[in-house]
Scaffold this active site. Structure first.
Site, PDB file in Angstrom:
ATOM      1  N   GLN A  88       0.882  -1.077   0.053  1.00  0.00           N
ATOM      2  CA  GLN A  88       0.017  -0.009  -0.105  1.00  0.00           C
ATOM      3  C   GLN A  88       0.879   1.417   0.147  1.00  0.00           C
ATOM      4  OE1 GLN A  88      -3.851  -0.685   3.043  1.00  0.00           O
ATOM      5  NE2 GLN A  88      -1.984  -2.215   3.218  1.00  0.00           N
ATOM      6  N   ASN A  89       2.322   0.523   0.296  1.00  0.00           N
ATOM      7  CA  ASN A  89       3.027   2.243   0.196  1.00  0.00           C
ATOM      8  C   ASN A  89       3.820   2.920  -0.727  1.00  0.00           C
ATOM      9  OD1 ASN A  89       2.742   0.939   2.758  1.00  0.00           O
ATOM     10  ND2 ASN A  89       5.312   0.419   2.762  1.00  0.00           N
ATOM     11  N   HIS A 106      -1.110   1.454  -4.759  1.00  0.00           N
ATOM     12  CA  HIS A 106      -2.217   2.908  -4.173  1.00  0.00           C
ATOM     13  C   HIS A 106      -0.922   3.847  -5.317  1.00  0.00           C
ATOM     14  CE1 HIS A 106      -4.283   1.841  -0.585  1.00  0.00           C
ATOM     15  NE2 HIS A 106      -4.652   1.113  -0.963  1.00  0.00           N
ATOM     16  N   CYS A 114      -0.491  11.744 -16.003  1.00  0.00           N
ATOM     17  CA  CYS A 114      -1.084  13.394 -16.380  1.00  0.00           C
ATOM     18  C   CYS A 114      -2.846  13.577 -16.383  1.00  0.00           C
ATOM     19  CB  CYS A 114      -0.636  13.299 -18.368  1.00  0.00           C
ATOM     20  SG  CYS A 114      -1.742  15.201 -18.261  1.00  0.00           S
ATOM     21  N   CYS A 117      -4.171  13.104 -20.477  1.00  0.00           N
ATOM     22  CA  CYS A 117      -4.370  12.164 -21.501  1.00  0.00           C
ATOM     23  C   CYS A 117      -4.354  10.799 -20.834  1.00  0.00           C
ATOM     24  CB  CYS A 117      -3.405  12.566 -22.429  1.00  0.00           C
ATOM     25  SG  CYS A 117      -1.554  12.523 -21.771  1.00  0.00           S
ATOM     26  N   THR A 173       0.348  -3.284   8.617  1.00  0.00           N
ATOM     27  CA  THR A 173      -0.572  -2.181   8.483  1.00  0.00           C
ATOM     28  C   THR A 173      -1.951  -2.625   9.112  1.00  0.00           C
ATOM     29  OG1 THR A 173      -2.336  -2.206   5.859  1.00  0.00           O
ATOM     30  CG2 THR A 173      -1.354  -4.278   6.929  1.00  0.00           C
ATOM     31  N   ASN A 198       3.702  -7.523  13.202  1.00  0.00           N
ATOM     32  CA  ASN A 198       2.917  -6.010  13.455  1.00  0.00           C
ATOM     33  C   ASN A 198       3.018  -5.278  14.774  1.00  0.00           C
ATOM     34  OD1 ASN A 198       1.560  -4.144  11.307  1.00  0.00           O
ATOM     35  ND2 ASN A 198       0.232  -3.122  13.300  1.00  0.00           N
TER      36      ASN A 198
HETATM   37  N1  APR Z   1       7.079  -1.598  12.779  1.00  0.00           N
HETATM   38  C1  APR Z   1       5.399  -2.360  12.138  1.00  0.00           C
HETATM   39  N2  APR Z   1       4.578  -2.034  12.238  1.00  0.00           N
HETATM   40  C2  APR Z   1       4.668  -0.709  12.871  1.00  0.00           C
HETATM   41  C3  APR Z   1       6.052   0.217  12.850  1.00  0.00           C
HETATM   42  C4  APR Z   1       6.986  -0.980  13.077  1.00  0.00           C
HETATM   43  N3  APR Z   1       7.548  -0.015  13.463  1.00  0.00           N
HETATM   44  N4  APR Z   1       5.640   1.467  12.603  1.00  0.00           N
HETATM   45  C5  APR Z   1       3.913   0.649  12.506  1.00  0.00           C
HETATM   46  N5  APR Z   1       2.788   0.031  12.530  1.00  0.00           N
HETATM   47  C6  APR Z   1       1.826  -0.395  12.381  1.00  0.00           C
HETATM   48  C7  APR Z   1       1.268   0.013  13.450  1.00  0.00           C
HETATM   49  O1  APR Z   1       0.965  -0.555  14.735  1.00  0.00           O
HETATM   50  C8  APR Z   1      -0.114  -0.013  11.626  1.00  0.00           C
HETATM   51  O2  APR Z   1      -0.992  -0.858  12.517  1.00  0.00           O
HETATM   52  O3  APR Z   1       1.825   0.055  11.117  1.00  0.00           O
HETATM   53  C9  APR Z   1       1.015   0.482  10.842  1.00  0.00           C
HETATM   54  C10 APR Z   1       0.270   1.294  10.242  1.00  0.00           C
HETATM   55  O4  APR Z   1      -0.940   1.315  10.068  1.00  0.00           O
HETATM   56  P1  APR Z   1      -1.009   2.738   8.949  1.00  0.00           P
HETATM   57  O5  APR Z   1      -0.666   4.456   9.484  1.00  0.00           O
HETATM   58  O6  APR Z   1      -2.905   2.510   9.221  1.00  0.00           O
HETATM   59  O7  APR Z   1      -0.364   2.562   8.081  1.00  0.00           O
HETATM   60  P2  APR Z   1      -1.168   2.024   6.488  1.00  0.00           P
HETATM   61  O8  APR Z   1      -2.266   0.481   6.412  1.00  0.00           O
HETATM   62  O9  APR Z   1      -0.050   1.822   5.599  1.00  0.00           O
HETATM   63  O10 APR Z   1      -3.100   2.794   5.543  1.00  0.00           O
HETATM   64  C11 APR Z   1      -2.829   2.142   4.382  1.00  0.00           C
HETATM   65  O11 APR Z   1      -4.576   4.242   4.451  1.00  0.00           O
HETATM   66  O12 APR Z   1      -4.152   6.601   4.611  1.00  0.00           O
HETATM   67  C12 APR Z   1      -4.173   5.611   3.023  1.00  0.00           C
HETATM   68  O13 APR Z   1      -3.356   4.879   1.814  1.00  0.00           O
HETATM   69  C13 APR Z   1      -2.867   5.407   2.683  1.00  0.00           C
HETATM   70  O14 APR Z   1      -1.455   2.923   2.526  1.00  0.00           O
HETATM   71  C14 APR Z   1      -1.984   3.812   3.116  1.00  0.00           C
HETATM   72  C15 APR Z   1      -3.730   3.181   3.642  1.00  0.00           C
END
Ligand code: APR
Length: 232
Positions: A88-89, A106, A114, A117, A173, A198
């Site tokens: 998602q990054n 994403h 663009c 186009c 995530t 996580n």
């Molecule tokens: N190591 C592992 N996990 C981590 C760390 C770390 N050092 N630091 C934070 N986290 C975890 C948090 O606990 C959380 O569950 O990463 C997750 C980050 O969650 P979000 O900030 O919601 O990010 P993400 O899940 O990637 O968001 C999804 O939302 O805003 C949109 O498009 C954007 O791609 C993004 C999507």
């Protein structure tokens, strides 16, 4: 011959200094996502949106891949097309760690498109609403990012990989944004084992067979080492 689908989120790049979105002090506590991450926000104020992504592009350029990015690249180098890396990054840290064919659902902050186009190209460090499209010359350039309300990229390829997966791993995530948050259910339906790596339990933790908590730079290399030992 385990087929693995890895879904990563902002937590994978957090220890490289790139912000997460929903943790304390996260990006969405500093910026209004409606203003900088929606087509409507871009239509209202393209300069603000370019300023937001110029800053994120600069952070990305200044960042370096961490041990978790390198571990995932090593796993893919060893297991080849049995590993599908979905992220998602919007950063390019997995590629800079040596990963190939990363599926950026994403989009990518290092790419531009663009709005007139549809042409896509490598983004300059700083983008401006007055930039002409290299193909049609319209001043309609935008970051090649999927905004809220838009359809994520490569969903067919992701669905095909999930259909084949014997193991689904979610890394860093929060499991709060669909369709990515639904991939664990799709993997379950297809009979895959489900592992979450996580920093803290996510919204979807209950859906996983196993959740390992800790910083990605610690728990991802440990998991990859286990996988490589098991694959022989
Ligand atoms: N190591 C592992 N996990 C981590 C760390 C770390 N050092 N630091 C934070 N986290 C975890 C948090 O606990 C959380 O569950 O990463 C997750 C980050 O969650 P979000 O900030 O919601 O990010 P993400 O899940 O990637 O968001 C999804 O939302 O805003 C949109 O498009 C954007 O791609 C993004 C999507």
């Amino acid at each position: 011959m385990t087929r693995v689908v890895v879904l990563s989120g902002a937590g994978l790049s957090a220890e490289s200094g790139l912000g997460t979105f929903r943790d304390a002090g996260g990006i969405w506590q500093k910026y209004d996502l409606e203003e900088v991450a929606t087509p409507e926000g871009f239509a209202r104020n393209p300069a603000l949106v370019h300023e937001f992504y110029n800053a994120r592009r600069a952070n990305c350029l200044a960042a370096r891949p961490n041990a978790a990015h390198h571990a995932l690249a090593a796993l893919q180098q060893r297991l080849g097309d049995r590993v599908t890396l979905v992220t998602q990054n919007i950063d390019d840290l997995l590629e800079r760690a040596g990963a190939r064919e990363v599926i950026h659902m994403h989009g990518q902050v290092m790419r531009a498109q663009c709005a007139h186009c549809g042409h896509r190209w490598d983004a300059p460090a700083v983008m401006d609403p007055s930039d002409p499209c290299p193909a049609c010359e319209h001043p309609a350039t935008r970051p090649d990012i999927v905004w809220f309300g838009e359809i994520p990229y490569h969903m067919d390829a992701i669905g095909a990989a999930l259909a084949e997966a014997e193991l689904f791993v979610a890394i860093g995530t929060s499991g709060s944004v669909y369709p990515a948050a639904g991939f664990v259910r799709e993997a379950h339906i297809n009979g895959a084992r489900k592992l979450e790596l996580n920093l803290e339990p996510s919204e979807g933790s209950a859906l996983f067979d196993d959740t390992r908590l800790g910083p990605a730079t610690e728990i991802v290399p440990l998991w990859v080492a286990e996988m490589l030992a098991a694959e022989g």
